[in-house]
Scaffold this motif. Structure first.
Motif, PDB file in Angstrom:
ATOM      1  N   LYS A  93      -5.925 -38.660  -1.427  1.00 23.86           N
ATOM      2  CA  LYS A  93      -4.520 -38.728  -1.557  1.00 23.86           C
ATOM      3  C   LYS A  93      -3.913 -37.341  -1.887  1.00 23.86           C
ATOM      4  CE  LYS A  93      -4.838 -43.408  -3.263  1.00 23.86           C
ATOM      5  NZ  LYS A  93      -4.554 -44.192  -4.575  1.00 23.86           N
ATOM      6  N   GLU A  94      -4.589 -36.666  -2.837  1.00 28.87           N
ATOM      7  CA  GLU A  94      -4.080 -35.401  -2.826  1.00 28.87           C
ATOM      8  C   GLU A  94      -3.761 -34.289  -1.781  1.00 28.87           C
ATOM      9  OE1 GLU A  94      -2.884 -32.768  -6.167  1.00 28.87           O
ATOM     10  OE2 GLU A  94      -3.532 -34.847  -6.305  1.00 28.87           O
ATOM     11  N   SER A  95      -4.666 -34.356  -0.791  1.00 34.28           N
ATOM     12  CA  SER A  95      -4.480 -33.757   0.337  1.00 34.28           C
ATOM     13  C   SER A  95      -3.150 -34.047   1.209  1.00 34.28           C
ATOM     14  CB  SER A  95      -5.778 -33.806   1.255  1.00 34.28           C
ATOM     15  OG  SER A  95      -5.867 -35.351   1.868  1.00 34.28           O
ATOM     16  N   LEU A  96      -2.620 -35.252   0.871  1.00 35.87           N
ATOM     17  CA  LEU A  96      -1.664 -35.896   1.763  1.00 35.87           C
ATOM     18  C   LEU A  96      -0.401 -35.500   1.050  1.00 35.87           C
ATOM     19  CD1 LEU A  96      -2.658 -39.436   2.675  1.00 35.87           C
ATOM     20  CD2 LEU A  96      -2.767 -37.261   4.201  1.00 35.87           C
ATOM     21  N   PHE A  97      -0.329 -34.801  -0.257  1.00 35.37           N
ATOM     22  CA  PHE A  97       0.885 -34.092  -0.824  1.00 35.37           C
ATOM     23  C   PHE A  97       0.297 -32.695  -1.052  1.00 35.37           C
ATOM     24  CE2 PHE A  97       0.490 -38.807  -1.906  1.00 35.37           C
ATOM     25  CZ  PHE A  97       1.673 -39.202  -1.855  1.00 35.37           C
ATOM     26  N   PRO A  98       0.700 -31.925  -0.013  1.00 37.29           N
ATOM     27  CA  PRO A  98       0.552 -30.723  -0.085  1.00 37.29           C
ATOM     28  C   PRO A  98       1.206 -29.753  -1.155  1.00 37.29           C
ATOM     29  CG  PRO A  98       1.611 -31.024   2.024  1.00 37.29           C
ATOM     30  CD  PRO A  98       1.315 -32.303   1.452  1.00 37.29           C
TER      31      PRO A  98
ATOM     32  N   GLY B 105     -17.158 -35.687   0.822  1.00 36.49           N
ATOM     33  CA  GLY B 105     -15.748 -35.642   1.564  1.00 36.49           C
ATOM     34  C   GLY B 105     -15.724 -34.979   2.659  1.00 36.49           C
ATOM     35  N   PRO B 106     -15.771 -33.546   2.711  1.00 36.63           N
ATOM     36  CA  PRO B 106     -15.696 -32.881   3.841  1.00 36.63           C
ATOM     37  C   PRO B 106     -16.369 -33.196   4.746  1.00 36.63           C
ATOM     38  CG  PRO B 106     -15.456 -31.301   1.962  1.00 36.63           C
ATOM     39  CD  PRO B 106     -16.025 -32.989   1.202  1.00 36.63           C
ATOM     40  N   PHE B 107     -17.626 -33.454   4.765  1.00 39.97           N
ATOM     41  CA  PHE B 107     -18.791 -33.843   5.751  1.00 39.97           C
ATOM     42  C   PHE B 107     -18.360 -35.036   6.403  1.00 39.97           C
ATOM     43  CE2 PHE B 107     -22.394 -36.544   6.906  1.00 39.97           C
ATOM     44  CZ  PHE B 107     -22.886 -35.860   7.855  1.00 39.97           C
TER      45      PHE B 107
ATOM     46  N   PRO C 201     -13.941 -20.836   5.664  1.00 41.13           N
ATOM     47  CA  PRO C 201     -14.457 -20.667   4.137  1.00 41.13           C
ATOM     48  C   PRO C 201     -15.264 -19.388   4.016  1.00 41.13           C
ATOM     49  CG  PRO C 201     -14.455 -22.952   5.025  1.00 41.13           C
ATOM     50  CD  PRO C 201     -14.511 -22.322   6.086  1.00 41.13           C
ATOM     51  N   LEU C 202     -16.489 -19.327   4.854  1.00 42.22           N
ATOM     52  CA  LEU C 202     -17.244 -18.250   4.482  1.00 42.22           C
ATOM     53  C   LEU C 202     -16.597 -16.908   4.770  1.00 42.22           C
ATOM     54  CD1 LEU C 202     -20.849 -19.353   6.432  1.00 42.22           C
ATOM     55  CD2 LEU C 202     -20.425 -18.626   3.990  1.00 42.22           C
ATOM     56  N   ALA C 203     -15.818 -16.690   5.948  1.00 43.83           N
ATOM     57  CA  ALA C 203     -15.167 -15.574   5.985  1.00 43.83           C
ATOM     58  C   ALA C 203     -13.974 -15.285   4.935  1.00 43.83           C
ATOM     59  CB  ALA C 203     -14.430 -15.538   7.304  1.00 43.83           C
ATOM     60  N   LEU C 204     -13.477 -16.315   4.441  1.00 43.97           N
ATOM     61  CA  LEU C 204     -12.384 -16.069   3.429  1.00 43.97           C
ATOM     62  C   LEU C 204     -13.367 -15.640   1.981  1.00 43.97           C
ATOM     63  CD1 LEU C 204      -9.518 -16.315   2.408  1.00 43.97           C
ATOM     64  CD2 LEU C 204      -9.897 -18.617   1.951  1.00 43.97           C
ATOM     65  N   TYR C 205     -14.382 -16.219   1.953  1.00 44.21           N
ATOM     66  CA  TYR C 205     -15.304 -16.024   0.767  1.00 44.21           C
ATOM     67  C   TYR C 205     -15.674 -14.454   0.675  1.00 44.21           C
ATOM     68  CZ  TYR C 205     -19.271 -16.010  -2.472  1.00 44.21           C
ATOM     69  OH  TYR C 205     -20.262 -15.437  -3.474  1.00 44.21           O
ATOM     70  N   VAL C 206     -15.742 -13.966   1.634  1.00 45.96           N
ATOM     71  CA  VAL C 206     -16.271 -12.452   1.810  1.00 45.96           C
ATOM     72  C   VAL C 206     -15.036 -11.680   1.686  1.00 45.96           C
ATOM     73  CG1 VAL C 206     -16.990 -10.725   3.341  1.00 45.96           C
ATOM     74  CG2 VAL C 206     -18.179 -12.833   3.521  1.00 45.96           C
TER      75      VAL C 206
ATOM     76  N   TYR D  67     -11.192 -26.746   2.277  1.00 49.50           N
ATOM     77  CA  TYR D  67     -10.971 -26.735   3.714  1.00 49.50           C
ATOM     78  C   TYR D  67     -11.280 -28.079   4.366  1.00 49.50           C
ATOM     79  CZ  TYR D  67      -9.348 -22.011   4.688  1.00 49.50           C
ATOM     80  OH  TYR D  67      -8.488 -20.905   4.824  1.00 49.50           O
ATOM     81  N   GLY D  68     -12.293 -28.640   3.915  1.00 52.57           N
ATOM     82  CA  GLY D  68     -12.823 -29.911   4.402  1.00 52.57           C
ATOM     83  C   GLY D  68     -11.655 -30.946   4.137  1.00 52.57           C
ATOM     84  N   TYR D  69     -11.163 -31.055   3.002  1.00 54.02           N
ATOM     85  CA  TYR D  69      -9.978 -32.159   2.754  1.00 54.02           C
ATOM     86  C   TYR D  69      -8.727 -31.958   3.388  1.00 54.02           C
ATOM     87  CZ  TYR D  69     -12.877 -34.634  -0.751  1.00 54.02           C
ATOM     88  OH  TYR D  69     -13.788 -35.310  -1.370  1.00 54.02           O
ATOM     89  N   SER D  70      -8.593 -30.472   3.715  1.00 55.59           N
ATOM     90  CA  SER D  70      -7.460 -30.154   4.263  1.00 55.59           C
ATOM     91  C   SER D  70      -7.155 -30.692   5.633  1.00 55.59           C
ATOM     92  CB  SER D  70      -7.049 -28.700   4.412  1.00 55.59           C
ATOM     93  OG  SER D  70      -8.161 -28.169   5.374  1.00 55.59           O
ATOM     94  N   LEU D  71      -8.506 -31.096   6.393  1.00 56.60           N
ATOM     95  CA  LEU D  71      -8.530 -31.773   7.737  1.00 56.60           C
ATOM     96  C   LEU D  71      -8.216 -33.133   7.682  1.00 56.60           C
ATOM     97  CD1 LEU D  71     -11.556 -29.580   9.351  1.00 56.60           C
ATOM     98  CD2 LEU D  71      -9.075 -29.017   9.238  1.00 56.60           C
ATOM     99  N   PHE D  72      -8.215 -33.813   6.667  1.00 57.15           N
ATOM    100  CA  PHE D  72      -8.032 -35.036   6.664  1.00 57.15           C
ATOM    101  C   PHE D  72      -6.776 -35.569   7.390  1.00 57.15           C
ATOM    102  CE2 PHE D  72      -6.310 -38.998   4.300  1.00 57.15           C
ATOM    103  CZ  PHE D  72      -7.171 -39.980   4.752  1.00 57.15           C
ATOM    104  N   VAL D  73      -5.627 -34.880   7.070  1.00 57.60           N
ATOM    105  CA  VAL D  73      -4.165 -35.247   7.748  1.00 57.60           C
ATOM    106  C   VAL D  73      -4.514 -35.319   9.272  1.00 57.60           C
ATOM    107  CG1 VAL D  73      -3.478 -32.999   8.063  1.00 57.60           C
ATOM    108  CG2 VAL D  73      -1.773 -34.941   7.621  1.00 57.60           C
ATOM    109  N   PHE D  74      -5.361 -34.679   9.966  1.00 62.85           N
ATOM    110  CA  PHE D  74      -5.464 -34.702  11.214  1.00 62.85           C
ATOM    111  C   PHE D  74      -6.145 -36.097  11.762  1.00 62.85           C
ATOM    112  CE2 PHE D  74      -5.435 -29.974  10.743  1.00 62.85           C
ATOM    113  CZ  PHE D  74      -4.424 -29.927  11.360  1.00 62.85           C
ATOM    114  N   ILE D  75      -6.623 -36.952  11.043  1.00 68.44           N
ATOM    115  CA  ILE D  75      -7.173 -38.111  11.246  1.00 68.44           C
ATOM    116  C   ILE D  75      -5.995 -39.210  11.740  1.00 68.44           C
ATOM    117  CG2 ILE D  75      -8.538 -40.267  10.644  1.00 68.44           C
ATOM    118  CD1 ILE D  75     -10.327 -38.474   8.645  1.00 68.44           C
ATOM    119  N   PRO D  76      -5.112 -39.612  11.021  1.00 62.53           N
ATOM    120  CA  PRO D  76      -3.852 -40.313  11.273  1.00 62.53           C
ATOM    121  C   PRO D  76      -3.125 -39.458  12.333  1.00 62.53           C
ATOM    122  CG  PRO D  76      -3.375 -39.485   9.171  1.00 62.53           C
ATOM    123  CD  PRO D  76      -4.902 -39.111   9.465  1.00 62.53           C
ATOM    124  N   ALA D  77      -3.020 -38.321  12.629  1.00 65.65           N
ATOM    125  CA  ALA D  77      -2.430 -37.676  13.548  1.00 65.65           C
ATOM    126  C   ALA D  77      -3.071 -37.985  14.866  1.00 65.65           C
ATOM    127  CB  ALA D  77      -2.301 -36.065  13.202  1.00 65.65           C
TER     128      ALA D  77
END
Length: 282
Positions: free
Chosen positions: A105-110, A127-129, A180-185, A203-213
């Protein structure tokens, strides 16, 4: 009575009276102290076992609390090799369903920007997996269904494209791992380090919005598909950028550049998904 050496033998003679005992100079008398057998366990003041109701220090506590104690002991005992075991990642999959739903739910209210704050103590990879796995399934099934209907509508022969599954798996699993690995570095280089698991979680939860899309992409209107892809990409990019903004600000003057790159990269993902998944060609 017959005697021989230091021993005496009594035959079948009748002996009256008592035979006096001869003390042995090498014999030591042992005295036993009285013990109270009615009380168990014995009290600690008598030097006996104390705290009988407490478990040993190395007792398995994996079923109580969050298991951090046992995990920490295992990490210290295994060293860096422990990172290559399943047990090292067990705490990141120990999450309740209610927690996952709340994070979805939090990812749907950016525009809230409170996701990293709420997951700082307990980021998860569960969740991301499953978000990535669901995206692969939805992308493959929706794409197959739409192409099938389009071919049947035009009365053309239809063949299943297995590359849609492999391509989707490479995009989603690869994006949520490499970025995420690149951003971590990068953040570590600019002296604003962030937790790697926290970035994976975000980043995993940020992709959730693409499921209904993806589900809405079955509508055979190209303009509508562009709008859906654009809205999903904007929400996902805003979600990641706002949640990292407060942390990246410590990087100094480069923080604006990093945040803008994160935002544009997420929009780029939406464009790629539109061109390869939201588009049906016959």
């Amino acid at each position: 009575m017959m005697t021989g050496g230091n021993y005496s033998t009594i035959d079948s003679q009748k002996v009256s009276g008592s035979v006096p005992s001869v003390p042995d100079p090498g014999h030591t008398t042992v005295k036993f102290q009285e013990s109270n057998l009615q009380t168990f366990p014995p009290s600690a003041t008598q030097g006996k076992i104390s705290g009988g109701s407490n478990p040993p220090r190395d007792a398995d506590d994996s079923f109580s609390g969050n298991g951090n104690g046992s995990t920490r002991d295992e990490t210290q005992s295994g060293g860096w090799l422990h990172k290559f075991t399943v047990g090292a990642y067990k705490p990141f999959f120990d999450v309740d369903t209610s927690d996952v739903v709340e994070r979805l739910k939090e990812s749907l209210f950016p525009f809230r920007g409170t996701f990293t704050e709420k997951t700082a103590d307990k980021p998860d990879l569960y969740g991301p997996f499953w978000i990535c796995t669901t995206l692969i399934f939805v992308a493959a099934s929706i794409g197959t269904f739409v192409t099938y209907i389009a071919h049947k509508w035009k009365k053309q022969e239809w063949n299943y494209d297995i590359n849609l599954v492999t391509w989707s798996a490479g995009v989603f699993y690869g994006y949520v791992t490499i970025v995420p690995l690149a951003l971590y570095v990068v953040l570590k280089y600019f002296s604003a380090p962030s937790g790697l698991v926290q970035l994976f979680c975000l980043y995993g939860y940020s992709l959730f919005v693409f499921i209904p899309a993806l589900c809405l992409s079955v509508v055979p209107v190209e303009i509508f598909r562009w709008v859906i892809a654009g809205v999903a990409g904007f929400m996902s990019a805003t979600f990641v950028a706002l949640n990292l903004k407060a942390h990246i600000n410590s990087a100094g003057e480069r923080s604006i550049l990093i945040i803008a790159s994160i935002f544009l990269l997420q929009l780029g993902l939406a464009v790629v998904l539109k061109l390869y998944l939201f588009t049906v060609t016959v």
